[in-house]
Every structure is written in structure tokens, then in C-alpha cells.
Scaffold this motif. Structure first.
Motif, mmCIF file in Angstrom:
data_model
loop_
_atom_site.group_PDB
_atom_site.id
_atom_site.type_symbol
_atom_site.label_atom_id
_atom_site.label_comp_id
_atom_site.label_asym_id
_atom_site.label_seq_id
_atom_site.Cartn_x
_atom_site.Cartn_y
_atom_site.Cartn_z
ATOM 1 N N ILE B 42 0.684 -1.166 0.068
ATOM 2 C CA ILE B 42 -0.039 0.001 -0.048
ATOM 3 C C ILE B 42 0.888 1.396 -0.131
ATOM 4 N N GLU B 43 1.932 1.348 0.831
ATOM 5 C CA GLU B 43 2.883 2.431 0.841
ATOM 6 C C GLU B 43 3.474 2.463 -0.268
ATOM 7 N N GLU B 44 3.997 1.684 -0.912
ATOM 8 C CA GLU B 44 4.503 1.777 -2.219
ATOM 9 C C GLU B 44 3.806 2.330 -3.258
ATOM 10 N N LYS B 45 2.511 1.870 -3.309
ATOM 11 C CA LYS B 45 1.414 2.483 -4.293
ATOM 12 C C LYS B 45 1.226 3.987 -4.089
ATOM 13 N N CYS B 46 1.041 4.445 -2.764
ATOM 14 C CA CYS B 46 0.710 5.851 -2.521
ATOM 15 C C CYS B 46 1.971 6.723 -2.790
ATOM 16 N N ASP B 48 4.107 5.982 -5.142
ATOM 17 C CA ASP B 48 4.277 6.054 -6.482
ATOM 18 C C ASP B 48 3.091 7.060 -6.994
ATOM 19 N N LEU B 49 1.952 6.991 -6.591
ATOM 20 C CA LEU B 49 0.926 7.963 -7.066
ATOM 21 C C LEU B 49 1.281 9.563 -6.688
ATOM 22 N N ILE B 50 1.870 9.615 -5.628
ATOM 23 C CA ILE B 50 2.155 11.098 -5.163
ATOM 24 C C ILE B 50 3.414 11.633 -6.091
ATOM 25 N N ALA B 51 4.337 10.441 -6.241
ATOM 26 C CA ALA B 51 5.389 11.009 -7.371
ATOM 27 C C ALA B 51 5.351 11.111 -8.690
ATOM 28 N N THR B 52 4.030 10.446 -9.239
ATOM 29 C CA THR B 52 3.815 10.406 -10.598
ATOM 30 C C THR B 52 2.351 11.299 -11.041
ATOM 31 N N GLN B 53 1.857 11.511 -10.121
ATOM 32 C CA GLN B 53 0.264 12.069 -10.442
ATOM 33 C C GLN B 53 0.370 13.524 -10.108
ATOM 34 N N GLN B 54 1.404 14.013 -9.077
ATOM 35 C CA GLN B 54 1.293 15.119 -8.279
ATOM 36 C C GLN B 54 -0.160 15.782 -8.012
ATOM 37 N N PRO B 55 -0.766 14.969 -7.059
ATOM 38 C CA PRO B 55 -1.927 15.126 -6.490
ATOM 39 C C PRO B 55 -2.041 16.526 -5.808
ATOM 40 N N MET B 56 -3.130 17.231 -5.876
ATOM 41 C CA MET B 56 -3.211 18.667 -5.166
ATOM 42 C C MET B 56 -3.917 18.291 -3.720
ATOM 43 N N ALA B 57 -3.729 19.303 -2.915
ATOM 44 C CA ALA B 57 -4.500 19.603 -1.469
ATOM 45 C C ALA B 57 -5.152 18.113 -0.984
ATOM 46 N N VAL B 58 -6.708 17.683 -1.263
ATOM 47 C CA VAL B 58 -7.321 16.875 -0.640
ATOM 48 C C VAL B 58 -7.011 15.683 -1.091
ATOM 49 N N ASP B 59 -6.622 15.347 -2.483
ATOM 50 C CA ASP B 59 -6.201 13.991 -2.832
ATOM 51 C C ASP B 59 -4.810 13.641 -2.202
ATOM 52 N N LEU B 60 -4.050 14.709 -2.128
ATOM 53 C CA LEU B 60 -2.541 14.187 -1.394
ATOM 54 C C LEU B 60 -2.828 13.934 0.336
ATOM 55 N N ARG B 61 -4.032 14.740 0.783
ATOM 56 C CA ARG B 61 -4.114 14.313 2.255
ATOM 57 C C ARG B 61 -4.618 12.998 2.446
ATOM 58 N N THR B 62 -5.548 12.600 1.240
ATOM 59 C CA THR B 62 -6.036 11.067 1.172
ATOM 60 C C THR B 62 -5.009 10.242 1.341
ATOM 61 N N LEU B 63 -4.024 10.340 0.200
ATOM 62 C CA LEU B 63 -3.139 9.471 0.099
ATOM 63 C C LEU B 63 -2.117 9.276 1.288
ATOM 64 N N VAL B 64 -1.922 10.436 1.946
ATOM 65 C CA VAL B 64 -0.943 10.555 3.096
ATOM 66 C C VAL B 64 -1.691 9.701 4.417
ATOM 67 N N VAL B 66 -3.902 7.134 3.868
ATOM 68 C CA VAL B 66 -4.006 5.918 3.616
ATOM 69 C C VAL B 66 -2.717 5.338 3.874
ATOM 70 N N MET B 67 -1.479 6.001 3.724
ATOM 71 C CA MET B 67 -0.167 5.472 4.367
ATOM 72 C C MET B 67 -0.119 5.355 5.900
ATOM 73 N N HIS B 68 -0.880 6.348 6.688
ATOM 74 C CA HIS B 68 -0.902 6.452 7.889
ATOM 75 C C HIS B 68 -1.862 5.230 8.524
#
Lengths: 204, 204
Positions: B42-46, B48-64, B66-68
Motif C-alpha cells: 500500500i505504501e509503495e502504491k501511495c 508512486d501515485l504521489i510521485a507520478t500524479q502530483q496530486p493536489m490538496a485533498v487528494d494528497l491528504r487522502t494518500l498520506v 492511507v499510508m498512515h
């Protein structure tokens, strides 16, 4: 910097326990918020770098490792806070016995913490392995403290409550040491890309 | 999926403890590796998404978040593994007493886990607040178990070792419940962007 904050918290929580210094215990509890904030700050910086700089392979592993390290340090801070809270619960009760092995455990754990962070800075896999093995020594000392406290309880049931306080304190130090091995394992991952399984204790 | 793996581990570790089922305890210990691997995945997927999709605000918070969450679930798995290891240490010793409050604590903790994950899926701040408050109930039950076990030890010093086993088991469940409140706090952060301070227990 976060590492030295945590190291200081561990040292002070033990000093407070040994000297029954409630003011110092309160300080450790209060200062833990600063450690918590530092974790969020580090995490936000890492995420920001990952999102904006698109780091590759080893740089990405380094940033992920930094986030893990900040998480481990934050939890070690919680254990130090826990020890401080045990002091506060004990209040001005007389100590059950002079504390010798518990401070020794704490010194060993602080030393492991320092060496695991040095290993991180120097990307040193060999030192990381050494830290990881040193945990056995703390576990043995913890087992010894545990047995000794059980003997106290058996000998005089009126001290059971006070003995369990010390049991929790020793437990928290054992957990701190265990988390330094997590740091060591994360350093190994950072350098080699290989995950080493974290071994969980019965009361991890 | 990772949540239901952890929920199953908690349930089985308690069943093993209650029925002195050493085979089941061994299974829980073994299966914890699968939970650990899931966290890394799960961490690797997150990342990877952060690195390649450059998510903004709420999406980034969601990914963070999910990692937590994956990190919290992994640690809950460790606590369940810890309970299984306590069963293995107890071996075929007769139970100290019929287990009632400890399984009740576990049922409450599992329920909190399920509700905290539902709150995550539904981005539900109110339910997250409720989970966070429910932790007080588990803490009260833990305090009760603790006192009861102390009374056992006072009444019959020969049961002290067996009583401390149950003390550790109860402690691990208390820790699991505490981590569901971390999940709840992470959900609140994900939705609102506000951090709520995690309160550490003396033996966090």
C-alpha cells in the motif's frame, strides 16, 4: 534534531523517575507536543518533495525512510512521555527499590538510538545490523528486571502496585530499543532496497 | 482488505487465548507476515501515485492518510500477534480464570476498528469523533481488568506470573483500541486538514 529531542526526552523521563522529580516529569509530558509537531513538519516536507521533485529510486527511498524515521521517533517520544506519566502516577510514593537495571536499560536504548541515527546519516548497513543485534541484550535485561519485580511481588504482596509501575517503565524502554531496530531496518532498506522483517514482541 | 485481515487476526488471537488453542496462535503469528507485506504494498502504491500524479490538496491528504492507516493497521496486527505469542508462552497452563472482560475489550476494539474504517471510506468526521470518544470506555474496562488481576495476585502470589500474562493481553487490546482512535484522527485530518493531538497513555 528530532532525534536529539527524543534522546533528551528519554534521559529526562528516567531522571524524573529516579529522583521522583514531578516537575521534570511534567516538562517531558508537555514537551512531547513539540516532538509531535516536528514529525508532521518533516512528513509534510517529504511529501512535498515527493510530489514536486519526482525523485527516482534511491532518493525516493531516502524520503520514505525519513518519514518512517520521524514516525518511529515520534513514538519513542510517546514512550518517554509514558515513563514521565508513570512518575506522575507514583507521585511521592517511596521508590520500591534503588533503580539500577532500568536506568541501565535506558542508557543502552539511548545509545542504540544515537547509533541508529548515525547509521542513517552515514548510510551504514553494517552499523545498522549491529544495532539490530544489540536489541537482544536489552531484551535479556528486560527479562531480568521482569523476574526481579515478580520476586518482589511474591515476597511482599503489598508492593505489587508499585512493582507494576516499574514493570511498565521497563516495558516502555524495551519498546524504545525495539524502535531503534526499526530505524536500523529502515536504513538497511534505504541503502539496499531490501526489507528485513520486523520481529514483533508479545507486547509490541 | 488489510483492515479485515487485521480484524481477523484480532479475533483469532483472542479465540486462541480463550480456548488455549496453540495451533491457531501459531497461525496468527505466521499470518502477520502477510499483513506486513500488505502495508509495504500500500505504501509503495501511495508513494508512486504521489510521485507520478502530483496530486493536489485533498487528494494528497487522502494518500498520506492511507499510508498512515496502513501503518496503524500493521501495528494492530503486531498487537494481535503479541496476544498469540502470549498464548504460546502460556502453553498448556490452566487458565487463571474464565476470560470475560478481556474478550469483551477485544470485541469493543474490533467494533471500533470497523467503524473507524467505515468512517474513512465515507469521509465521516462525526463517526470519527464518536470512535475517538469510545476509547474512554475501553480504558475504563482495562483499568477494571488491571485492578482485578492485581487483586488475584494479592490473594494468591503463586498466580502472579499467569496474571501478568493476562495483563499483557489486556494491554495489547487497549493499544489496539488506541490505534483505532489514531485512524479516526487521521480521517478527521483527511477531511478537514486539521490535526487533532493524539494523547499518549503511560504505556503507549
Amino acid at each position: 534534531m528530532m532525534g536529539s529531542m527524543v534522546e533528551k526526552a528519554i534521559g529526562r523521563s528516567l531522571e524524573a523517575l529516579k529522583n521522583r522529580d514531578l516537575l521534570m516529569a511534567e516538562e517531558v509530558v508537555r514537551d512531547d507536543d513539540i516532538i509531535d509537531d516536528k514529525q508532521y513538519e518533516i512528513e509534510e516536507k517529504c511529501i512535498d518533495l515527493i510530489a514536486t521533485q519526482q525523485p527516482m529510486a534511491v532518493d525516493l527511498r531516502t524520503l520514505v525512510t525519513v518519514m518512517h524515521l520521524a514516525g518511529e521517533l515520534e513514538r519513542m517520544g510517546d514512550y518517554a512521555e509514558g515513563i514521565a506519566k508513570i512518575s506522575l502516577m507514583m507521585g511521592d510514593e517511596p521508590p520500591l527499590k534503588p533503580l539500577i537495571d532500568i536506568p541501565r536499560m535506558a542508557t543502552m536504548a539511548s545509545d542504540m538510538l544515537r547509533r541508529s541515527l548515525d547509521a542513517f546519516v552515514n548510510r551504514d548497513v553494517v552499523s545498522s545490523m549491529v544495532v539490530r543485534n544489540d536489541d537482544d541484550e536489552i531484551d535479556a535485561l528486560y527479562e531480568q528486571v521482569y523476574r526481579e519485580l515478580l520476586t518482589f511481588m511474591l515476597g511482599d504482596p503489598t508492593v505489587i502496585r508499585r512493582a507494576t509501575y516499574l514493570l511498565w517503565a521497563a516495558h516502555n524502554i524495551e519498546r524504545i530499543a525495539d524502535r531503534t531496530t526499526n530505524i536500523a531496518e529502515n536504513v538497511i532498506y534505504m541503502v539496499t532496497g531490501e526489507r528485513i522483517d520486523v520481529v514483533a514482541s508479545p507486547t509490541s
